[in-house]
Design a protein around this motif. Structure first.
Motif, PDB file in Angstrom:
ATOM      1  N   LEU A  49       0.814  -1.213   0.000  1.00  0.00           N
ATOM      2  CA  LEU A  49       0.000   0.000   0.000  1.00  0.00           C
ATOM      3  C   LEU A  49       0.849   1.265   0.000  1.00  0.00           C
ATOM      4  O   LEU A  49       0.347   2.343  -0.301  1.00  0.00           O
ATOM      5  CB  LEU A  49      -0.930   0.015   1.221  1.00  0.00           C
ATOM      6  CG  LEU A  49      -1.995  -1.084   1.285  1.00  0.00           C
ATOM      7  CD1 LEU A  49      -2.818  -0.923   2.545  1.00  0.00           C
ATOM      8  CD2 LEU A  49      -2.887  -1.046   0.055  1.00  0.00           C
ATOM      9  N   PRO A  51       3.221   3.925  -1.492  1.00  0.00           N
ATOM     10  CA  PRO A  51       3.619   4.282  -2.855  1.00  0.00           C
ATOM     11  C   PRO A  51       5.112   4.118  -3.101  1.00  0.00           C
ATOM     12  O   PRO A  51       5.531   3.690  -4.169  1.00  0.00           O
ATOM     13  CB  PRO A  51       3.189   5.745  -2.980  1.00  0.00           C
ATOM     14  CG  PRO A  51       2.126   5.921  -1.948  1.00  0.00           C
ATOM     15  CD  PRO A  51       2.513   5.013  -0.816  1.00  0.00           C
ATOM     16  N   GLY A 133      -2.583   3.910  -0.375  1.00  0.00           N
ATOM     17  CA  GLY A 133      -1.761   3.708  -1.555  1.00  0.00           C
ATOM     18  C   GLY A 133      -2.366   4.185  -2.855  1.00  0.00           C
ATOM     19  O   GLY A 133      -1.663   4.312  -3.863  1.00  0.00           O
TER      20      GLY A 133
END
Length: 716
Positions: A49, A51, A133
């Motif tokens: 989740l 980035p 995310g």
């Protein structure tokens, strides 16, 4: 949730083929994970989740040992004693972050981090937003903070400084929300809150886990809510409904997470006030919003999936994909004459239909090396938005504020495709880390309304974004850290739509802003609490600034160089039954060379030089039986200029607030109550400014207001 299905189905009918593929991958991964057990606990740094992987996000120990500047606000802090409607309620304790409630739900919150994003007149610019995310920011850098699910938030991370650039272009900072994972025992929460000006909120959260403790199944989190307000001024009523669903299930060596979010909102737009109007009566609304019935409606639905799998020997694969659709209709107060007379006018009604999708694929390696822990990751992230944008006149004959003739019809597209690599090596006394991202954003506009000429165009913005950082343990209680890196901020599709003076055609002369920033700081902790001190320097060339408005068309240009220097201080300490929390920001943000329209050395608008948050929370022994906690807050905001030429400013002000919250538990039941009074002294003040609005830049802050709420929790 029965009403969500037909809405999502209707949205999915408009999605393009890549979007449908992304949703298909979501369902495929879900079916693969459903057959695999046992579960693996979610990683504290967010796993798939997240980035990107930054040392300093996630667990408290990682933040202590990282070289990045990351503040984390726990979900309970966001909710305790708050209305749970706006992100601005709980994030004032974060230094370097300016987040203001405009008291105008048609324009979203005003958000900036160390000056990035201050130019935005609506929505969020220059700061990347994520929820579990999934980007709440589009590939062109525009974003919305309204869909953060505060009722089910586990934590919110605020990333500042050079390492924020690793989230991609237009990442002067990043705000990331992670929602709760369902656990055992399950929990059902039902809450309600009331406030001034007819404000109310109803919300329900349910979390839990299917199966048994020995053979757990799916973990689930459901968060649904609705709020409405009559508004503090005429033409400022609003309402919003939202639903957020998170499903997760562990399998051998990994985990799958499925996400769904839907939101609908409607808001009248009171716009700002002129200096004379604000001084005379800050509770009024200018005539134009009333004449044109300015308003905005938004509907959005999105889905996503995250999947990770351990490959053994420290290797792991993490995949994330998402897709969604957003629809916006907004009626503005642009007058028919003279603004909508020219053939190039876009009218006074915006009709936007957006499809978007994206992915993030990452390989990770974690292992012991040379007496420390080595973390290496490499990945590829891509996003695409396709906007069908139409403009209509906001009049028919002499009737204003209605849908009129078509004046604009175009398809805009923004695409990003960014490879990135990161590495960090850490041991007890040192952390060394760095990263490199190749940011590339392609903008294209296809004009379908050709009676006034073909205004199609496109451009590409790209840059290498390197960052390096280090952390050194001065003593067991003190850490020193430093980092330096480069950033790229692209204009949004809106900002690049027209040339200077509102000329037709895509503004290919508008450059992306490029920055170099560095920070150095100290952080400390002991048994009583923790503290942080950071100084930073940011130098930007080709700063994106307003070039004015012509015939209803806002255009932008590059404003030369800018420099932002600042100091951030924060601390949280417990003194017996009292907890003291403080956050102070000093920011000197000035133009360097200037332009023909911007004097050299003028102060950048929308930014206070001084900002202070201080809170005392007292839990007296006499109220321990009912869980009583009493808070006193002070929030100071310095003078804020409204335009690049510094011809006017909102005066500095200090606001006080008092709150009391209580909690009682009996068996499986828990009651929570709160009451809060904001602006105790009833101070007249400007809550936020509309940067470079030549006519009505002042958005009044609320008067003294009372709010109260109650929540019932049942564990099962």
């Amino acid at each position: 949730m029965k009403s969500s299905a037909p809405v999502l189905s209707r949205h999915l009918n408009h999605l393009d083929h890549p979007t449908c593929i992304a949703i298909g991958v979501t369902l495929l991964m879900a079916s693969l994970a459903q057959a695999q057990t046992p579960p693996e606990a979610p990683e504290p740094e967010g796993g798939a989740l997240a980035p990107v992987v930054i040392t300093g996000s996630g667990s408290a120990d990682q933040r202590w040992r990282g070289s990045a500047t990351v503040d984390v606000v726990d979900g309970s802090e966001l909710r305790s004693g708050q209305l749970q409607i706006n992100l601005s309620e709980g994030l004032a304790r974060v230094p370097g972050l300016v987040i203001r409630n405009r008291e105008n739900y048609a324009q979203d919150l005003q958000v900036s981090i160390r000056g990035f994003g201050a130019r935005s007149t609506f929505g969020v610019r220059g700061v990347r937003l994520f929820v579990d995310g999934i980007p709440a920011s589009a590939p062109d850098g525009s974003g919305q903070a309204a869909n953060f699910p505060l009722g089910s938030a586990d934590r919110i991370e605020v990333v500042r400084g050079p390492f924020a650039a690793l989230y991609g272009a237009s990442s002067g900072g990043a705000i990331l929300a992670y929602t709760q994972d369902g656990t055992r025992p399950g929990e059902l929460r039902v809450g309600a809150a009331l406030g001034a000006n007819g404000l109310w909120r109803l919300s329900t959260q349910a979390t839990g886990q299917t199966g048994t403790a020995e053979a757990p199944g799916w973990s689930y989190t459901l968060d649904v809510g609705k709020f409405a307000t009559d508004g503090a001024r005429p033409q400022s009523a609003a309402d919003r409904t939202s639903a957020n669903v998170k499903l997760s299930r562990g399998h051998e060596g990994g985990r799958t997470v499925i996400l769904f979010n839907q939101q609908r909102s409607f808001a009248l737009d009171p716009q700002g006030l002129s200096r004379a109007q604000f001084d005379a009566d800050e509770t009024q609304t200018a005539p134009q919003p009333l004449q044109y019935n300015t308003r905005k409606s938004v509907s959005q639905a999105q889905t996503g999936v995250a999947w990770d799998q351990s490959l053994g020997n420290g290797h792991k694969i993490e995949l994330m994909g998402y897709a969604g659709q957003r629809r916006v209709i907004q009626f503005q107060s642009i007058p028919p004459v003279p603004n909508q007379v020219p053939a190039g006018s876009s009218g006074g009604v915006i009709d936007l239909d957006r499809d978007y999708w994206g992915f993030n694929a990452r390989w990770k390696l974690q292992r012991e090396w040379q007496g420390g822990r080595l973390d290496v990751s490499a990945g590829l992230a891509g996003d695409r938005q396709t906007d069908t944008r139409r403009g209509y006149e906001n009049f028919v004959g002499t009737t204003l504020g209605v849908l009129g003739a078509l004046r604009r019809d175009e398809t805009n597209q923004a695409t990003t495709l960014d490879p990135y690599v990161q590495a960090a090596w850490a041991r007890a006394d040192w952390t060394l880390e760095g990263g490199l991202r190749r940011a590339r954003a392609r903008f294209d506009s296809t004009d379908l309304f050709l009676s006034n000429g073909d205004q199609s165009g496109g451009t590409t913005y790209e840059a290498w974004l390197p960052v390096v950082g280090a952390r050194w343990q001065v003593s067991p209680q003190v850490q020193a850290f430093a980092s330096v890196g480069r950033g790229l901020e692209t204009p949004t599709l809106n900002e690049a739509a027209y040339g200077p003076g509102g000329n037709s055609g895509f503004n290919t002369a508008l450059n992306a802003a490029r920055s170099t920033q560095a920070e150095i700081g100290l952080r400390g902790r002991n048994d009583a609490g923790l503290w942080n001190a950071t100084v930073f320097d940011i130098r930007t060339r080709d700063e994106i600034v307003s070039a004015g408005t012509s015939n209803g068309r806002a255009s932008f240009t590059n404003g030369g160089t800018t420099r932002r220097q600042g100091l951030e201080l924060s601390a949280e300490y417990g003194l017996g039954p009292v907890i003291m929390t403080t956050a102070y920001t000093f920011l000197r943000a000035t133009y360097g060379s200037g332009t023909a329209a911007i004097p050299a050395s003028s102060t950048m608008p929308g930014l206070p030089r001084h900002q202070l948050f201080a809170q005392l929370a007292w839990a007296p022994a006499a109220t321990a039986g009912i869980g009583g906690v009493f808070t006193l807050e002070a929030r100071h905001t310095g003078k804020v200029f409204v335009n690049d030429t510094n011809t006017d400013a909102a005066a500095g002000h200090t606001l006080l607030a008092f709150g009391a919250r209580f909690e009682q538990t009996t068996g499986a039941w828990t009651w929570r109550e709160f009451v809060r009074i904001d602006n105790l002294t009833d101070k007249k003040h400007v809550g936020s400014v509309i940067v470079n609005d030549a006519f009505r830049p002042f958005e009044p802050g609320p008067a003294r207001s009372l709010s109260a709420g109650i929540e019932l929790t049942r564990r099962f």
